[in-house]
Design a protein around this motif. Structure first.
Motif, mmCIF file in Angstrom:
data_model
loop_
_atom_site.group_PDB
_atom_site.id
_atom_site.type_symbol
_atom_site.label_atom_id
_atom_site.label_comp_id
_atom_site.label_asym_id
_atom_site.label_seq_id
_atom_site.Cartn_x
_atom_site.Cartn_y
_atom_site.Cartn_z
ATOM 1 N N HIS A 279 0.814 -1.222 0.000
ATOM 2 C CA HIS A 279 0.000 0.000 0.000
ATOM 3 C C HIS A 279 0.852 1.279 0.000
ATOM 4 O O HIS A 279 0.536 2.252 -0.688
ATOM 5 C CB HIS A 279 -0.918 -0.029 1.218
ATOM 6 C CG HIS A 279 -1.841 1.135 1.329
ATOM 7 N ND1 HIS A 279 -3.022 1.219 0.623
ATOM 8 C CD2 HIS A 279 -1.760 2.276 2.048
ATOM 9 C CE1 HIS A 279 -3.624 2.359 0.908
ATOM 10 N NE2 HIS A 279 -2.883 3.024 1.776
ATOM 11 N N GLY B 187 -3.762 8.161 7.273
ATOM 12 C CA GLY B 187 -4.390 7.819 8.543
ATOM 13 C C GLY B 187 -3.598 6.779 9.312
ATOM 14 O O GLY B 187 -3.673 6.701 10.540
ATOM 15 N N GLY C 121 -2.630 11.824 9.951
ATOM 16 C CA GLY C 121 -4.072 11.737 9.668
ATOM 17 C C GLY C 121 -4.846 11.255 10.891
ATOM 18 O O GLY C 121 -5.952 11.724 11.170
ATOM 19 N N ASP D 89 -7.843 13.031 12.705
ATOM 20 C CA ASP D 89 -9.111 12.326 12.933
ATOM 21 C C ASP D 89 -9.512 12.386 14.410
ATOM 22 O O ASP D 89 -10.679 12.607 14.742
ATOM 23 C CB ASP D 89 -9.006 10.859 12.483
ATOM 24 C CG ASP D 89 -8.890 10.720 10.967
ATOM 25 O OD1 ASP D 89 -9.290 11.652 10.247
ATOM 26 O OD2 ASP D 89 -8.390 9.683 10.504
ATOM 27 N N GLY E 60 -9.557 14.860 8.753
ATOM 28 C CA GLY E 60 -8.687 15.784 8.019
ATOM 29 C C GLY E 60 -9.473 16.833 7.230
ATOM 30 O O GLY E 60 -9.289 18.043 7.440
ATOM 31 N N GLU F 52 -9.883 20.814 8.031
ATOM 32 C CA GLU F 52 -9.500 21.803 7.022
ATOM 33 C C GLU F 52 -10.650 22.787 6.758
ATOM 34 O O GLU F 52 -10.431 24.000 6.685
ATOM 35 C CB GLU F 52 -9.083 21.110 5.715
ATOM 36 C CG GLU F 52 -8.579 22.119 4.695
ATOM 37 C CD GLU F 52 -8.058 21.490 3.394
ATOM 38 O OE1 GLU F 52 -8.034 20.258 3.267
ATOM 39 O OE2 GLU F 52 -7.673 22.271 2.510
ATOM 40 N N GLY G 93 -3.461 10.500 2.319
ATOM 41 C CA GLY G 93 -4.645 11.346 2.452
ATOM 42 C C GLY G 93 -4.360 12.759 2.944
ATOM 43 O O GLY G 93 -4.975 13.721 2.474
ATOM 44 N N ASN H 228 -4.405 18.046 1.863
ATOM 45 C CA ASN H 228 -4.653 19.237 2.685
ATOM 46 C C ASN H 228 -4.078 20.516 2.058
ATOM 47 O O ASN H 228 -2.876 20.617 1.800
ATOM 48 C CB ASN H 228 -4.018 18.994 4.066
ATOM 49 C CG ASN H 228 -4.317 20.112 5.041
ATOM 50 O OD1 ASN H 228 -3.555 21.053 5.167
ATOM 51 N ND2 ASN H 228 -5.445 20.020 5.708
ATOM 52 N N ASP I 253 -6.744 7.179 -0.376
ATOM 53 C CA ASP I 253 -6.656 5.811 -0.873
ATOM 54 C C ASP I 253 -7.413 5.637 -2.180
ATOM 55 O O ASP I 253 -8.544 6.104 -2.319
ATOM 56 C CB ASP I 253 -7.192 4.837 0.190
ATOM 57 C CG ASP I 253 -6.189 4.654 1.316
ATOM 58 O OD1 ASP I 253 -5.047 5.137 1.179
ATOM 59 O OD2 ASP I 253 -6.555 4.022 2.320
#
Ligand code: KG4
Ligand code: ZN
Length: 329
Positions: free
Chosen positions: A110, A136, A162, A166, A179, A183, A269, A273, A301
């Motif tokens: 990943h 995350g 992340g 969260d 996130g 923002e 992720g 931002n 993702d």
């Protein structure tokens, strides 16, 4: 053409990517809303929904790409790291698709996927470059010297960036995923209203730490009366976001200091931002380093990045992949 699947967390993703790195389709079914009331991803719920969503998402990707299964030359899938039940849905589905069509498979990590988002058209970035992957589950600075691998130079010692956003959003009652919610809320707030600690910024290494920041927010929120939290929220979100961005910027700055790197790629992720993108753009302009930003939908993702990594990975012919497993780490 490569068909790629990604189900390592709470997004069910399928994409069609050409051998040249063009994204023909990139479909993401987000389960965010299903997990929102729990304030985070519930692994068992994620697996069950992947199971329901994976076939429609694959079908949608093929349709969007205007492509038949028979035209697919290889099936790529994330095999690690992630939630084990969630990963297994993708791996099993990918095996079935590949075996049914007697095409090879490519196993993708990943995190290598997040790196490989920078290899996609348009304007692909060629190694060597430095990459900041902030998501995350992970926060790391990594050296990318070829298309197949990367070397981690520094990573978080506790929470991921992340994850911190969260958790902060949850504390502030802003919903999940945090996130984007932070923002949005921060746009109305003053980032200097509170001064949160920028951890690790004076330490010599390239590691990160975000758990102290979260604790600092807990203490501030505790002092605020419940009926006043509404008006304080935007300032808290803005100040918290600024501290996260400051730490990421400080570490990137340190990594660039040696002058080894001519380019920096952002992935994961958190790389979606806006304020982080701006801060790193300024830093790169200052240092004459090229900043490679991919579209926000390629930061969070997605399976296009998995297809991108698979272009450079080992293709394993049928039936060699039938005993493949997924691993959480
Ligand atoms: O890469 P990703 O989609 O999944 C993982 O591999 O973890 O990253 C998800 C993380 C979440 O923590 C989410 O809050 C954060 O990325 N995120 C953002 C933004 N969009 C997603 N953080 C800050 N600003 C955003 N716009
Ligand atoms: Zn990710």
């Amino acid at each position: 053409m490569i068909l790629a699947l990604e189900t390592s967390c709470d997004d069910t993703c399928a994409a069609v990517v050409t051998a040249g790195g063009e994204v023909r389709a990139n479909v993401v079914a987000s389960q965010g809303l299903l997990h929102e009331r729990y304030g985070g991803v519930v692994p068992e719920i994620a697996s069950r929904h992947h199971l329901e969503l994976v076939n429609p998402v694959v079908r949608a990707a093929l349709q969007e790409a205007g492509c038949e299964l028979a035209q697919i030359e290889a099936v790529a899938v994330t095999t690690r790291p992630g939630l084990i039940g969630a990963l297994l849905v993708g791996v099993s589905s990918a095996k079935a698709l590949a075996a049914g069509n007697r095409v090879p498979m490519v196993a993708v990590d990943h995190l290598q996927g997040h790196v490989a988002a920078a290899f996609l058209e348009p304007d692909p970035l060629e190694p060597p470059f430095l990459a900041l992957i902030a998501s995350g589950g992970h926060t790391m600075l990594t050296a990318v010297r070829d298309h197949r691998s990367h070397e981690i130079l520094g990573q978080t010692l506790d929470d991921a960036a992340g994850e911190a956003l969260d958790k902060a959003a949850r504390l502030l009652g802003l919903g999940y995923p945090g996130g984007p919610a932070i923002e949005r809320a921060a746009r109305e707030g003053d980032s200097e209203a509170h001064s949160f600690p920028v951890a690790m910024s004076r330490g010599p290494g390239l590691d990160f730490s975000f758990s102290g920041l979260k604790t600092a927010l807990v203490y501030v929120v505790r002092e605020i009366e419940a009926d006043e939290l509404g008006s304080a929220r935007a300032d808290l979100a803005a100040s918290f976001q600024a501290a996260v961005v400051a730490q990421l910027r400080a570490k990137v700055r340190r990594a660039l200091k040696g002058g080894e790197w001519e380019a920096l790629a952002l992935g994961g992720g958190v790389a979606a931002n806006g304020p982080l993108r701006e801060a790193l753009q300024d830093l790169c302009d200052e240092r004459g380093v090229r900043l490679k930003l991919v579209a926000p939908e390629l930061c969070t993702d997605n399976a296009a990045m998995i297809g991108s990594a698979a272009r450079f990975g080992e293709r394993v012919a049928y039936p060699g992949y039938l005993d493949w497993d997924a691993t959480p780490r």
